[in-house]
Design a protein around this motif. Structure first.
Motif, PDB file in Angstrom:
ATOM      1  N   GLY A   1       2.328  10.485   1.961  1.00 50.67           N
ATOM      2  CA  GLY A   1       3.005   8.901   1.922  1.00 50.67           C
ATOM      3  C   GLY A   1       4.775   9.275   2.170  1.00 50.67           C
ATOM      4  N   LEU A   2       4.793   8.382   1.446  1.00 53.67           N
ATOM      5  CA  LEU A   2       6.337   7.878   1.642  1.00 53.67           C
ATOM      6  C   LEU A   2       6.398   7.253  -0.302  1.00 53.67           C
ATOM      7  N   LYS A   3       7.942   8.573   0.626  1.00 52.54           N
ATOM      8  CA  LYS A   3       8.465   8.386  -1.116  1.00 52.54           C
ATOM      9  C   LYS A   3       9.832   7.945  -1.308  1.00 52.54           C
ATOM     10  N   GLY A   4      10.013   6.790  -1.885  1.00 59.47           N
ATOM     11  CA  GLY A   4      11.583   5.716  -2.259  1.00 59.47           C
ATOM     12  C   GLY A   4      12.418   7.047  -2.667  1.00 59.47           C
ATOM     13  N   GLU A   5      13.712   6.791  -2.314  1.00 59.78           N
ATOM     14  CA  GLU A   5      14.780   7.360  -2.619  1.00 59.78           C
ATOM     15  C   GLU A   5      15.244   7.631  -3.684  1.00 59.78           C
TER      16      GLU A   5
ATOM     17  N   THR B   1       5.147   1.634   7.733  1.00 60.90           N
ATOM     18  CA  THR B   1       3.941   1.516   7.180  1.00 60.90           C
ATOM     19  C   THR B   1       3.030   2.432   6.728  1.00 60.90           C
ATOM     20  N   ARG B   2       4.219   3.159   6.361  1.00 64.05           N
ATOM     21  CA  ARG B   2       3.316   4.149   5.768  1.00 64.05           C
ATOM     22  C   ARG B   2       3.409   4.309   3.901  1.00 64.05           C
ATOM     23  N   GLY B   3       1.996   4.074   3.670  1.00 63.51           N
ATOM     24  CA  GLY B   3       1.987   3.988   2.336  1.00 63.51           C
ATOM     25  C   GLY B   3       2.498   5.213   0.738  1.00 63.51           C
ATOM     26  N   LYS B   4       2.722   4.704   0.227  1.00 66.98           N
ATOM     27  CA  LYS B   4       2.634   5.215  -1.058  1.00 66.98           C
ATOM     28  C   LYS B   4       2.024   6.065  -1.987  1.00 66.98           C
ATOM     29  N   PHE B   5       0.289   6.522  -1.314  1.00 66.70           N
ATOM     30  CA  PHE B   5      -0.214   7.617  -1.012  1.00 66.70           C
ATOM     31  C   PHE B   5      -0.261   8.618  -0.525  1.00 66.70           C
ATOM     32  N   ASN B   6      -0.668   9.569  -0.700  1.00 68.38           N
ATOM     33  CA  ASN B   6      -0.643  11.278   0.092  1.00 68.38           C
ATOM     34  C   ASN B   6      -2.253  10.554   0.193  1.00 68.38           C
ATOM     35  N   LEU B   7      -2.535  11.200   1.475  1.00 66.78           N
ATOM     36  CA  LEU B   7      -3.990  11.162   1.972  1.00 66.78           C
ATOM     37  C   LEU B   7      -4.869  12.729   2.217  1.00 66.78           C
TER      38      LEU B   7
END
Length: 555
Positions: free
Chosen positions: A203-207, A261-267
């Protein structure tokens, strides 16, 4: 010898050799070879189950049998729908001797009635399911083989019945057909392996975000089980679940490929093995995780038998439906299902921690205190080693439309959870978009699963199919890893899962004696003729005349 005598001798000798060769050619032409598949042989906690023999060398017999027929030295050939299960139960219960059993399977196991159902009694699917249930859970002392009922086998069966109609069973003295499977003593499969395949979509991590992202796991076992390992392809159980997982990974990889469009969850995608064996591979897979990884799993969705449903799907859970996590997941599925015009019902089954037996794959997650559920067309949990594939579970048992609906339900529900779209009628994977679900992709993988036998102990870790799954998952996910482990010791399996059946048409002893008598008489006449024409009648008489006895003189 005069020239005419030499020519005559040569011609006569050639005729004798030709007569012998013709007899041999006739017998050779009567032989046929058929591919056959042996009933599985295994031990469960030391108890012997399945077929305990492989070699076959007996005369063929067919139904109906005369009263009091002795089959101890006969191999019974029977079409699936003509084999009375009561007959088989009697032989197994009373431990009667049977030389062997060859069961002829219809080429199309998914025959349907006028209403389109293939579950009615008397249909090949239901009959075969009952037969497998009987054979799998008992010790069968004689060799049992399966073959397909094609035209050649139909002709063979007709000939066997004609011989039986004479009132004399096939034997060495009466002749008939002989079935031979030259097989060595089956050996134990040493260290049977199970292979789990996993891949990640990070997922996408914030700074400046140091916390670990939550993870959603999508899991399906890709192996199956059946009475004949070399024939068990498990198109629905659980090829359909594995194919659905591959398609979900494909469309979410497109969504996650764009940082916007990457979510903040790992899949986490997991293709597990050992599903029919108490989901042994899933348990070992979860144990291999670092505790922090397990704790990061928000919830897991297990896909099981999702290839043959129309409008009703079941969500099986171990935690009570009132649990906030379960309630939230169910609401996500319910919202999407209503828009799709289908129904998702929830079923709660509490796990028994003291019992190692699990009914669903998600129960292995529950034992590690991970919230999980199983989506399935089955409303009740299958019995041990039942409804986990089977010889009837072929390509006709699963359809692309059912798997496509499953993928849409799971994907849209996941997207609403990941992107906070709950309550908003937004279709992320619309048919006209670049994220559209591909029925062609689903069909191609379903076809591959449906022609690949996948009974775990006989699917080696270096099997091309496992390599193909790893490669495909690598196309859509990162950090793809294959975990090889050994199946738990309570199961012991044996090899010799398929072989070649040689069918010989053998003559009776009476025929053999008559043939030898004719051939011997011919050779005697030929010999006498040659002696007379070359040496004269007196020499022939002298050959058979008793030589004069010699008198011994006294010393």
């Amino acid at each position: 010898m005069p020239p005419s005598g030499e020519v005559l001798a040569s011609v006569s000798s050639a005729l004798a050799v030709l007569l012998v060769l013709l007899a041999c050619v006739e017998l050779g032409d009567a032989a046929a070879a058929v591919g056959v598949y042996r009933l599985i042989q295994y031990d469960l906690a030391g108890a012997p189950l399945g077929s305990r023999a492989a070699a076959l060398n007996h005369h063929a017999a067919a139904l109906p049998l005369p009263a009091g027929a002795d089959l101890s030295r006969s191999a019974l050939v029977a079409p699936l729908l003509e084999l009375p299960l009561s007959f088989l139960r009697e032989y197994l219960a009373e431990k009667k001797h049977l030389g062997g059993l060859l069961i002829l399977l219809p080429t199309n196991l998914a025959s349907k009635n006028a209403e389109g159902s293939n579950d009615d009694k008397g249909q090949p699917k239901s009959v075969l399911a009952e037969l497998e249930k009987l054979l799998l859970h008992q010790e069968v002392p004689f060799p049992v083989y399966f073959a397909f009922h094609d035209d050649n086998m139909d002709n063979l069966l007709e000939d066997i019945r004609k011989i039986a109609s004479s009132g004399q069973p096939a034997s060495a003295s009466t002749g008939g057909y002989k079935l031979i499977v030259p097989s060595a003593e089956p050996k134990k499969v040493s260290s049977p392996t199970i292979s789990n395949i996993q891949g990640w979509l990070p997922g996408l991590k914030g700074e400046g975000d140091a916390e670990q992202l939550p993870t959603i796991a999508i899991v399906a076992n890709y192996d199956t089980f059946g009475a004949a390992p070399a024939l068990s392809v498990g198109s629905d159980s659980n090829g359909s679940g594995a194919v659905a997982l591959l398609e979900i990974s494909r469309i979410f990889s497109r969504l996650y490929s764009n940082p916007k469009t990457r979510g903040k969850f790992n899949l986490l995608f997991g293709l597990t093995s050992g599903g029919p064996y108490n989901y042994n591979g899933t348990s070992k897979w979860l144990r291999s995780f670092d505790q922090r990884v397990r704790e990061s799993i928000d919830y897991a969705i297990c896909l099981n038998s999702v290839g043959s449903w129309n409008s009703d799907l079941w969500m099986h859970v171990s935690k009570p439906p009132e649990n906030p996590y379960i309630k939230q997941i169910f609401e996500d599925f319910s919202d999407v299902s209503k828009e799709m015009g289908i129904s998702v019902a929830i079923k709660h089954k509490k796990i028994n921690v003291s019992n190692s037996r699990v009914a669903w794959e998600h129960e292995q997650f529950s034992r590690f205190r991970v919230t999980a559920l199983t989506l399935s067309e089955l409303s009740t949990p299958p019995e041990f080693l039942e409804s986990t594939g089977g010889l009837y579970d072929t390509r006709e048992s699963a359809d692309v439309e059912s798997i496509t609906r499953t993928v849409r339900l799971v994907s849209e529900s996941l997207a609403r959870h990941i992107y906070g779209l709950r309550g908003r009628n937004i279709e992320v994977f619309a048919e006209s978009s670049s994220l559209a679900i591909s029925p062609h992709y689903i069909q191609s993988w379903l076809d591959l699963f449906s022609r690949t036998p996948r009974v775990a102990p006989f699917l080696q870790k270096n099997d091309p199919f496992i390599a193909a799954l790893k490669k495909e998952l690598s196309e859509h996910t990162a950090d793809v890893h294959v975990q090889n482990d050994v199946l738990d010791g309570m199961f012991t399996f044996y090899d010799a899962t398929k072989s070649t059946l040689n069918v010989y048409q053998v003559a009776s002893v009476t025929f053999d004696l008559l043939f030898l008598l004719v051939l011997g008489s011919y050779l005697i006449v030929l010999f006498s003729f040659l002696v007379i024409t070359t040496r004269g009648l007196d020499d022939l008489i002298n050959i058979f005349r008793r030589p004069p006895s010699r008198k011994v003189k006294g010393a």
